[in-house]
Scaffold this motif. Structure first.
Motif, PDB file in Angstrom:
ATOM      1  N   GLU A   1     -12.884  -1.103   3.091  1.00 61.34           N
ATOM      2  CA  GLU A   1     -12.036  -0.267   4.151  1.00 61.34           C
ATOM      3  C   GLU A   1     -10.654  -0.574   3.673  1.00 61.34           C
ATOM      4  OE1 GLU A   1     -13.075   0.883   6.917  1.00 61.34           O
ATOM      5  OE2 GLU A   1     -15.025   0.361   6.317  1.00 61.34           O
ATOM      6  N   LEU A   2     -10.416  -0.872   2.392  1.00 69.57           N
ATOM      7  CA  LEU A   2      -8.772  -1.004   2.047  1.00 69.57           C
ATOM      8  C   LEU A   2      -8.453   0.365   1.262  1.00 69.57           C
ATOM      9  CD1 LEU A   2      -9.125  -4.330   0.113  1.00 69.57           C
ATOM     10  CD2 LEU A   2      -8.784  -4.033   2.364  1.00 69.57           C
TER      11      LEU A   2
ATOM     12  N   ARG B   1     -15.065  -8.636   0.350  1.00 72.55           N
ATOM     13  CA  ARG B   1     -16.577  -9.092   0.650  1.00 72.55           C
ATOM     14  C   ARG B   1     -16.796 -10.364   0.995  1.00 72.55           C
ATOM     15  NH1 ARG B   1     -20.478  -7.865  -4.001  1.00 72.55           N
ATOM     16  NH2 ARG B   1     -22.097  -8.002  -2.341  1.00 72.55           N
ATOM     17  N   GLN B   2     -15.850 -11.355   0.898  1.00 75.34           N
ATOM     18  CA  GLN B   2     -16.045 -12.615   1.327  1.00 75.34           C
ATOM     19  C   GLN B   2     -15.465 -12.983   2.797  1.00 75.34           C
ATOM     20  OE1 GLN B   2     -14.450 -15.408  -1.615  1.00 75.34           O
ATOM     21  NE2 GLN B   2     -14.816 -14.340  -3.314  1.00 75.34           N
ATOM     22  N   GLY B   3     -14.868 -11.872   3.250  1.00 82.83           N
ATOM     23  CA  GLY B   3     -14.318 -11.855   4.582  1.00 82.83           C
ATOM     24  C   GLY B   3     -12.869 -12.449   4.734  1.00 82.83           C
ATOM     25  N   CYS B   4     -12.392 -12.594   3.597  1.00 80.88           N
ATOM     26  CA  CYS B   4     -10.927 -12.951   3.631  1.00 80.88           C
ATOM     27  C   CYS B   4      -9.976 -11.995   4.611  1.00 80.88           C
ATOM     28  CB  CYS B   4     -10.335 -13.062   2.099  1.00 80.88           C
ATOM     29  SG  CYS B   4     -11.105 -14.513   1.146  1.00 80.88           S
ATOM     30  N   ARG B   5      -8.884 -12.666   5.114  1.00 79.48           N
ATOM     31  CA  ARG B   5      -8.095 -11.751   5.814  1.00 79.48           C
ATOM     32  C   ARG B   5      -7.262 -10.880   4.915  1.00 79.48           C
ATOM     33  NH1 ARG B   5      -3.559 -13.595  10.345  1.00 79.48           N
ATOM     34  NH2 ARG B   5      -2.383 -11.584  10.620  1.00 79.48           N
ATOM     35  N   VAL B   6      -7.238  -9.638   4.933  1.00 75.08           N
ATOM     36  CA  VAL B   6      -6.357  -8.967   4.173  1.00 75.08           C
ATOM     37  C   VAL B   6      -5.396  -7.969   4.809  1.00 75.08           C
ATOM     38  CG1 VAL B   6      -6.728  -6.867   2.396  1.00 75.08           C
ATOM     39  CG2 VAL B   6      -8.320  -8.669   2.492  1.00 75.08           C
ATOM     40  N   THR B   7      -4.255  -7.925   4.443  1.00 71.90           N
ATOM     41  CA  THR B   7      -3.316  -7.130   5.224  1.00 71.90           C
ATOM     42  C   THR B   7      -2.685  -6.011   4.138  1.00 71.90           C
ATOM     43  OG1 THR B   7      -2.800  -9.027   6.708  1.00 71.90           O
ATOM     44  CG2 THR B   7      -1.153  -7.177   6.739  1.00 71.90           C
ATOM     45  N   GLU B   8      -2.630  -4.936   4.720  1.00 73.04           N
ATOM     46  CA  GLU B   8      -1.780  -3.979   3.960  1.00 73.04           C
ATOM     47  C   GLU B   8      -0.453  -3.408   4.387  1.00 73.04           C
ATOM     48  OE1 GLU B   8      -4.721  -0.856   2.126  1.00 73.04           O
ATOM     49  OE2 GLU B   8      -5.636  -1.416   3.680  1.00 73.04           O
ATOM     50  N   VAL B   9       0.670  -3.530   3.743  1.00 75.60           N
ATOM     51  CA  VAL B   9       2.114  -3.310   4.123  1.00 75.60           C
ATOM     52  C   VAL B   9       2.455  -1.960   3.191  1.00 75.60           C
ATOM     53  CG1 VAL B   9       4.262  -4.331   4.040  1.00 75.60           C
ATOM     54  CG2 VAL B   9       2.318  -5.716   4.581  1.00 75.60           C
ATOM     55  N   PRO B  10       2.806  -1.253   4.005  1.00 77.02           N
ATOM     56  CA  PRO B  10       3.560   0.105   3.311  1.00 77.02           C
ATOM     57  C   PRO B  10       4.563  -0.281   2.385  1.00 77.02           C
ATOM     58  CG  PRO B  10       4.230   0.048   5.644  1.00 77.02           C
ATOM     59  CD  PRO B  10       3.325  -1.057   5.558  1.00 77.02           C
TER      60      PRO B  10
ATOM     61  N   LEU C   1      -4.639  11.945  -9.499  1.00 77.56           N
ATOM     62  CA  LEU C   1      -5.380  10.772 -10.017  1.00 77.56           C
ATOM     63  C   LEU C   1      -5.496   9.620  -9.188  1.00 77.56           C
ATOM     64  CD1 LEU C   1      -6.929  10.297 -12.719  1.00 77.56           C
ATOM     65  CD2 LEU C   1      -4.892   9.459 -13.860  1.00 77.56           C
ATOM     66  N   SER C   2      -4.295   9.108  -8.841  1.00 75.70           N
ATOM     67  CA  SER C   2      -4.374   7.752  -8.222  1.00 75.70           C
ATOM     68  C   SER C   2      -5.323   7.863  -6.796  1.00 75.70           C
ATOM     69  CB  SER C   2      -2.618   7.403  -7.841  1.00 75.70           C
ATOM     70  OG  SER C   2      -2.818   6.130  -7.180  1.00 75.70           O
ATOM     71  N   LYS C   3      -4.850   8.803  -5.985  1.00 75.22           N
ATOM     72  CA  LYS C   3      -5.379   9.110  -4.899  1.00 75.22           C
ATOM     73  C   LYS C   3      -6.933   9.088  -5.196  1.00 75.22           C
ATOM     74  CE  LYS C   3      -4.473  10.304  -0.052  1.00 75.22           C
ATOM     75  NZ  LYS C   3      -3.481  11.205   0.679  1.00 75.22           N
ATOM     76  N   GLY C   4      -7.271  10.073  -5.898  1.00 67.53           N
ATOM     77  CA  GLY C   4      -8.901  10.135  -6.087  1.00 67.53           C
ATOM     78  C   GLY C   4      -9.543   8.887  -6.758  1.00 67.53           C
TER      79      GLY C   4
ATOM     80  N   THR D   1       0.951  -1.096  -0.012  1.00 67.15           N
ATOM     81  CA  THR D   1      -0.062  -0.053   0.126  1.00 67.15           C
ATOM     82  C   THR D   1       0.887   1.298  -0.021  1.00 67.15           C
ATOM     83  OG1 THR D   1      -1.681  -1.063   0.950  1.00 67.15           O
ATOM     84  CG2 THR D   1      -1.842   1.232   1.336  1.00 67.15           C
ATOM     85  N   ARG D   2       0.313   2.168  -0.869  1.00 68.77           N
ATOM     86  CA  ARG D   2       1.112   3.452  -1.064  1.00 68.77           C
ATOM     87  C   ARG D   2       0.794   4.487  -0.136  1.00 68.77           C
ATOM     88  NH1 ARG D   2      -0.353   3.333  -7.262  1.00 68.77           N
ATOM     89  NH2 ARG D   2      -2.113   2.644  -6.113  1.00 68.77           N
ATOM     90  N   TRP D   3      -0.713   4.569   0.295  1.00 67.60           N
ATOM     91  CA  TRP D   3      -1.632   5.416   0.820  1.00 67.60           C
ATOM     92  C   TRP D   3      -1.833   5.013   2.503  1.00 67.60           C
ATOM     93  CZ3 TRP D   3      -0.646   9.003  -2.421  1.00 67.60           C
ATOM     94  CH2 TRP D   3      -0.691   8.777  -3.632  1.00 67.60           C
TER      95      TRP D   3
END
Length: 257
Positions: A163-164, A204-213, A148-151, A130-132
């Motif tokens: 929530e991502l 949406r399927q409830g999978c575990r999603v982790t964001e790493v900078p 453009l990307s953030k928008g 994740t960048r943001w």
């Protein structure tokens, strides 16, 4: 023997990095070599869409020099999404535990890959570079690209009630289970909307999603594949999916009342 093999795979899971290429002759070799050096246990699949600049020949030379590298040659420019789907199918067929999405133009830093893989080994179904987010950054992007990307990310999050923080990021690790749950035959996006579609489905399927900078660096050579057609596909698809989300929410509310 089976117990020993399962334990070995848990300690050292098999990982396939998928690198889609089209006219990336200047960047492919340094990127591929950096990936292999940064993550010594991973293998690399280069999916080349008949690049007219000779990228496919460079890919073949890399494969000839390392048993960790294989190449898939396709008949023409078929789109980023279909390249990743082809790579995901290969990962499933070859028995890999994780598949990695990564750009071949040098934008994604191979040095970030071990941290993404560590999060996957800790149990995440999907890891997004994740960048943001705090710790994430972008290098050498002009202001209009940032806007453009953030928008676009903010629009997709709001439309899809996600929530991502970086739905459009193309640096990811997916577990074997999440690849199966995606139902690859049903994915409709070909361009960068592919990233939004796959992350949103798993969320949406409830999978575990982790964001790493991560640090994202603007390409030093070659040309961006972004086009108005790709942007239109993403905008149209997100609008349609968002409408479906609201319709389903409205139906559930009516049923409760």
């Amino acid at each position: 023997m089976q117990h020993s093999e399962a334990r070995d795979r848990q300690l050292r899971p098999r990982v396939l990095v998928v690198l889609p290429t089209y006219n990336e002759r200047q960047s492919l070799q340094p990127v591929a070599e950096a990936v292999l050096a940064a993550a010594p246990g991973v293998d690399l699949l280069i999916v080349d869409d008949a690049s007219p600049d000779g990228t496919g020949d460079i890919a073949d030379a890399l494969a000839g020099g390392s048993p960790r590298v294989t190449v898939m040659h396709r008949g023409g420019k078929l789109g980023l999404g279909t390249a990743y789907i082809a790579g995901f199918r290969a990962a499933l067929e070859r028995g890999y535990d994780f598949a990695v999405e990564m750009d071949s133009d040098g934008s994604h830093q191979p040095g970030d890959l071990p941290r993404l893989l560590a999060a996957a080994r800790d149990g995440a179904d999907l890891v997004i570079g994740t960048r943001w987010m705090p710790g994430g950054r972008i290098v050498h992007w002009p202001l209009h690209r940032r806007v453009l990307s953030k928008g676009g990310t903010a629009f997709a999050r709001r439309a899809l009630r996600s929530e991502l923080r970086d739905l459009t990021s193309g640096f990811r690790v997916l577990s074997r289970e999440s690849l199966t749950r995606l139902q690859l035959d049903s994915i409709v996006s070909e361009g960068y909307a592919f990233q939004v579609e796959t992350a949103w489905r798993l969320e949406r399927q409830g999978c575990r999603v982790t964001e790493v900078p991560i640090t994202f660096v603007e390409r030093a050579a070659g040309r961006s594949k972004m086009s108005w057609r790709i942007m239109r596909e993403a905008f149209t698809n997100v609008l349609r999916w968002g409408k479906e989300v609201r319709s389903q929410a409205s139906q559930r509310a009516s049923q409760r009342n």
